[in-house]
Design a protein around this motif. Structure first.
Motif, PDB file in Angstrom:
ATOM      1  N   VAL A  67       0.813  -1.214   0.000  1.00 27.06           N
ATOM      2  CA  VAL A  67       0.000   0.000   0.000  1.00 27.06           C
ATOM      3  C   VAL A  67       0.847   1.265   0.000  1.00 27.06           C
ATOM      4  N   ASP A  68       2.093   1.170   0.430  1.00 23.68           N
ATOM      5  CA  ASP A  68       2.949   2.361   0.415  1.00 23.68           C
ATOM      6  C   ASP A  68       3.291   2.773  -1.015  1.00 23.68           C
ATOM      7  N   ALA A  69       3.277   1.804  -1.930  1.00 20.79           N
ATOM      8  CA  ALA A  69       3.586   2.102  -3.330  1.00 20.79           C
ATOM      9  C   ALA A  69       2.318   2.153  -4.199  1.00 20.79           C
ATOM     10  N   TRP A  70       1.181   1.860  -3.599  1.00 17.74           N
ATOM     11  CA  TRP A  70      -0.082   1.755  -4.349  1.00 17.74           C
ATOM     12  C   TRP A  70      -0.850   3.067  -4.309  1.00 17.74           C
ATOM     13  N   SER A  71      -1.610   3.340  -5.361  1.00 17.83           N
ATOM     14  CA  SER A  71      -2.545   4.459  -5.359  1.00 17.83           C
ATOM     15  C   SER A  71      -3.723   4.106  -6.246  1.00 17.83           C
ATOM     16  N   LEU A  72      -4.834   4.741  -5.999  1.00 14.95           N
ATOM     17  CA  LEU A  72      -6.017   4.582  -6.844  1.00 14.95           C
ATOM     18  C   LEU A  72      -6.100   5.804  -7.743  1.00 14.95           C
ATOM     19  N   ASP A  73      -5.948   5.589  -9.036  1.00 16.34           N
ATOM     20  CA  ASP A  73      -5.930   6.688  -9.998  1.00 16.34           C
ATOM     21  C   ASP A  73      -7.238   6.749 -10.770  1.00 16.34           C
ATOM     22  N   VAL A  74      -7.752   7.952 -10.949  1.00 15.26           N
ATOM     23  CA  VAL A  74      -8.928   8.194 -11.789  1.00 15.26           C
ATOM     24  C   VAL A  74      -8.454   9.015 -12.981  1.00 15.26           C
ATOM     25  N   ARG A  75      -8.619   8.456 -14.182  1.00 19.52           N
ATOM     26  CA  ARG A  75      -8.025   9.098 -15.358  1.00 19.52           C
ATOM     27  C   ARG A  75      -8.878   8.834 -16.591  1.00 19.52           C
ATOM     28  N   GLY A  76      -8.352   9.261 -17.739  1.00 21.52           N
ATOM     29  CA  GLY A  76      -9.075   9.084 -18.995  1.00 21.52           C
ATOM     30  C   GLY A  76      -9.785  10.360 -19.387  1.00 21.52           C
ATOM     31  N   ALA A  77     -11.073  10.238 -19.759  1.00 19.09           N
ATOM     32  CA  ALA A  77     -11.847  11.391 -20.209  1.00 19.09           C
ATOM     33  C   ALA A  77     -12.356  12.178 -19.009  1.00 19.09           C
ATOM     34  N   VAL A  78     -11.411  12.823 -18.318  1.00 22.47           N
ATOM     35  CA  VAL A  78     -11.734  13.606 -17.117  1.00 22.47           C
ATOM     36  C   VAL A  78     -11.076  14.973 -17.228  1.00 22.47           C
ATOM     37  N   ALA A  79     -11.623  15.946 -16.488  1.00 23.37           N
ATOM     38  CA  ALA A  79     -11.039  17.293 -16.500  1.00 23.37           C
ATOM     39  C   ALA A  79      -9.719  17.322 -15.748  1.00 23.37           C
ATOM     40  N   GLU A  80      -9.640  16.544 -14.655  1.00 19.79           N
ATOM     41  CA  GLU A  80      -8.421  16.507 -13.845  1.00 19.79           C
ATOM     42  C   GLU A  80      -8.254  15.121 -13.239  1.00 19.79           C
ATOM     43  N   SER A  81      -7.140  14.485 -13.510  1.00 22.33           N
ATOM     44  CA  SER A  81      -6.877  13.157 -12.970  1.00 22.33           C
ATOM     45  C   SER A  81      -6.713  13.206 -11.459  1.00 22.33           C
ATOM     46  N   LEU A  82      -7.123  12.140 -10.798  1.00 20.38           N
ATOM     47  CA  LEU A  82      -6.975  12.019  -9.349  1.00 20.38           C
ATOM     48  C   LEU A  82      -6.031  10.872  -9.030  1.00 20.38           C
ATOM     49  N   SER A  83      -5.338  10.983  -7.900  1.00 20.39           N
ATOM     50  CA  SER A  83      -4.504   9.905  -7.406  1.00 20.39           C
ATOM     51  C   SER A  83      -4.666   9.857  -5.890  1.00 20.39           C
ATOM     52  N   LEU A  84      -5.323   8.775  -5.408  1.00 16.75           N
ATOM     53  CA  LEU A  84      -5.636   8.663  -3.990  1.00 16.75           C
ATOM     54  C   LEU A  84      -4.788   7.579  -3.339  1.00 16.75           C
ATOM     55  N   SER A  85      -4.160   7.907  -2.231  1.00 18.88           N
ATOM     56  CA  SER A  85      -3.420   6.917  -1.451  1.00 18.88           C
ATOM     57  C   SER A  85      -4.403   6.094  -0.631  1.00 18.88           C
ATOM     58  N   GLU A  86      -3.905   5.042   0.002  1.00 21.70           N
ATOM     59  CA  GLU A  86      -4.782   4.251   0.870  1.00 21.70           C
ATOM     60  C   GLU A  86      -5.330   5.111   1.995  1.00 21.70           C
ATOM     61  N   ALA A  87      -4.501   5.975   2.548  1.00 17.77           N
ATOM     62  CA  ALA A  87      -4.946   6.834   3.640  1.00 17.77           C
ATOM     63  C   ALA A  87      -6.075   7.740   3.187  1.00 17.77           C
ATOM     64  N   ALA A  88      -5.965   8.294   1.984  1.00 16.22           N
ATOM     65  CA  ALA A  88      -7.015   9.167   1.463  1.00 16.22           C
ATOM     66  C   ALA A  88      -8.300   8.379   1.224  1.00 16.22           C
ATOM     67  N   LEU A  89      -8.144   7.151   0.738  1.00 16.73           N
ATOM     68  CA  LEU A  89      -9.316   6.317   0.481  1.00 16.73           C
ATOM     69  C   LEU A  89     -10.028   5.968   1.778  1.00 16.73           C
ATOM     70  N   LEU A  90      -9.258   5.703   2.827  1.00 16.34           N
ATOM     71  CA  LEU A  90      -9.841   5.328   4.110  1.00 16.34           C
ATOM     72  C   LEU A  90     -10.346   6.517   4.899  1.00 16.34           C
ATOM     73  N   ALA A  91     -10.144   7.722   4.376  1.00 16.87           N
ATOM     74  CA  ALA A  91     -10.678   8.899   5.054  1.00 16.87           C
ATOM     75  C   ALA A  91     -12.191   8.842   5.115  1.00 16.87           C
ATOM     76  N   SER A  92     -12.781   7.962   4.301  1.00 13.80           N
ATOM     77  CA  SER A  92     -14.234   7.793   4.333  1.00 13.80           C
ATOM     78  C   SER A  92     -14.696   7.328   5.708  1.00 13.80           C
ATOM     79  N   ASP A  93     -13.775   6.677   6.463  1.00 15.70           N
ATOM     80  CA  ASP A  93     -14.147   6.194   7.788  1.00 15.70           C
ATOM     81  C   ASP A  93     -14.441   7.325   8.753  1.00 15.70           C
TER      82      ASP A  93
END
Length: 363
Positions: free
Chosen positions: A204-230
């Protein structure tokens, strides 16, 4: 040799065998992606499977003297075809009646699929040497039509009887044939991998969740950012919950409460183009699957199941939860969400080859 009741002419039997195998194969493939309103696929598959075995019985009855009298290549192929078809039917019926597989690691439903897949190439080899189309007069003859119709009615009756018996023996079966295992018990439901998609644990230290493609601005979320939902975060990592049933093509289903991030929130945060028609979910192994954009928005990228953090085998750090889709479409170990204008037919190839050339993650 005198024909049995309902036995069509030899050429009609041969044509019926070919048609039955093609229909059984097509419905078998369709069943992999069956939705809740696709129950007819399984009905047709079962009825045609029973009819096929009856037709093969008629054929073997006609040619058994030839088989007993000489062992040629053509005869060997005919015998192999009969054995595979009957074995496919037996494993399918045995699974629905609650039997267990004699082969470790493979359910009877999976064996049924493998045997069914082997029938088609053997049939094509057999037909290359023996097949002759029935003439028009034979096909349109009233007696032949009645016999073929009788076979289909008998196959439907036999299939319905089998379903009734199976429902009494295995009451927790779904219309897909899957049995319930591990519902509402966190990570205790079965761990399966599609073909070679069985990676090492994700770093997870090297992993990220990326949102890309036909988007206005790409996102890159770390595990910590993803778990902020908690912590009731707002925006793309706002917590979302979904009660959903996972139905695996290997023959089991499991229903759970999933928690994670709504895909629609991620797309809105990245400014996804509203004209884009598809969203593709990619695993760290290259495994991928796409959903229509409207459906994808309602899907979940889950980090928890029944209040437990996802285990590695179930897709840690996050997996796709796509209600109404079969299990192999719930991509595990997701690392990218890609907004696309076009569908991705090559995703079928990816499901077969992903994991073979990857050392660090899969689907």
């Amino acid at each position: 040799m005198r024909r049995l009741p309902l036995e069509p002419s030899p050429r009609v039997v041969d044509a019926g065998i070919l048609a039955s195998v093609l229909v059984a194969g097509a419905t078998g493939l369709l069943s992999l992606t069956a939705r809740p309103d696709d129950g007819w696929v399984f009905v047709v598959h079962g009825v045609v499977g029973v009819t096929l075995v009856v037709l093969l019985g008629f054929k073997f009855r006609r040619v058994w003297k030839r088989v007993a009298g000489s062992w040629t290549r053509t005869v060997a192929v005919s015998v192999l075809l009969s054995v595979l078809a009957v074995a496919a039917l037996v494993t399918g019926v045995a699974w629905t009646l609650g039997a267990e597989s004699p082969v470790s690691g493979l359910t009877l439903l999976v064996l049924h699929g493998y045997l069914g897949a082997l029938v088609l190439p053997v049939l094509l080899v057999h037909l290359a040497a023996r097949f002759r189309l029935p003439d028009r007069e034979t096909v349109t003859e009233r007696r032949q039509a009645l016999r073929v119709g009788g076979l289909l009615v008998g196959g439907a009756a036999a299939w319905r009887l089998k379903q009734s018996i199976a429902g009494d023996l295995v009451p927790s079966r779904r219309f897909t044939g899957s049995r319930e295992e591990g519902s509402d018990d966190g990570n205790a439901f079965p761990v399966t991998s599609w073909v070679a998609d069985d990676p090492e644990p994700v770093d997870v230290d090297a992993w990220s969740l990326d949102v890309r493609g036909a988007v206005a601005e790409s996102l890159s979320l770390s595990e910590a950012a993803l778990l902020a939902s908690d912590s009731d975060a707002e925006g793309p990592t706002a917590s979302a919950d979904e009660r959903a049933l996972l139905d695996c093509t290997s023959g089991w289903y499991s229903e759970h409460d999933w928690r994670g991030v709504r895909v629609g929130d991620l797309l809105d945060a990245a400014g996804a183009d509203p004209d884009a028609g598809y969203v593709r979910f990619r695993s760290v192994t290259g495994y991928r699957w796409s959903l229509p954009a409207d459906e994808a928005r309602d899907a979940l990228l889950a980090t928890h199941v029944d209040g437990e953090r996802l285990s590695h085998g179930h897709g840690f750090p996050c997996r796709l939860v796509a209600p109404g889709r079969r299990g192999f479409q719930w991509v595990k170990w997701v690392e990218a969400v890609e907004v696309r204008y076009d569908p991705d037919p090559a995703q079928w190839v990816a499901t077969l080859v992903s994991g073979f050339d990857s050392d660090d993650g899969g689907s």
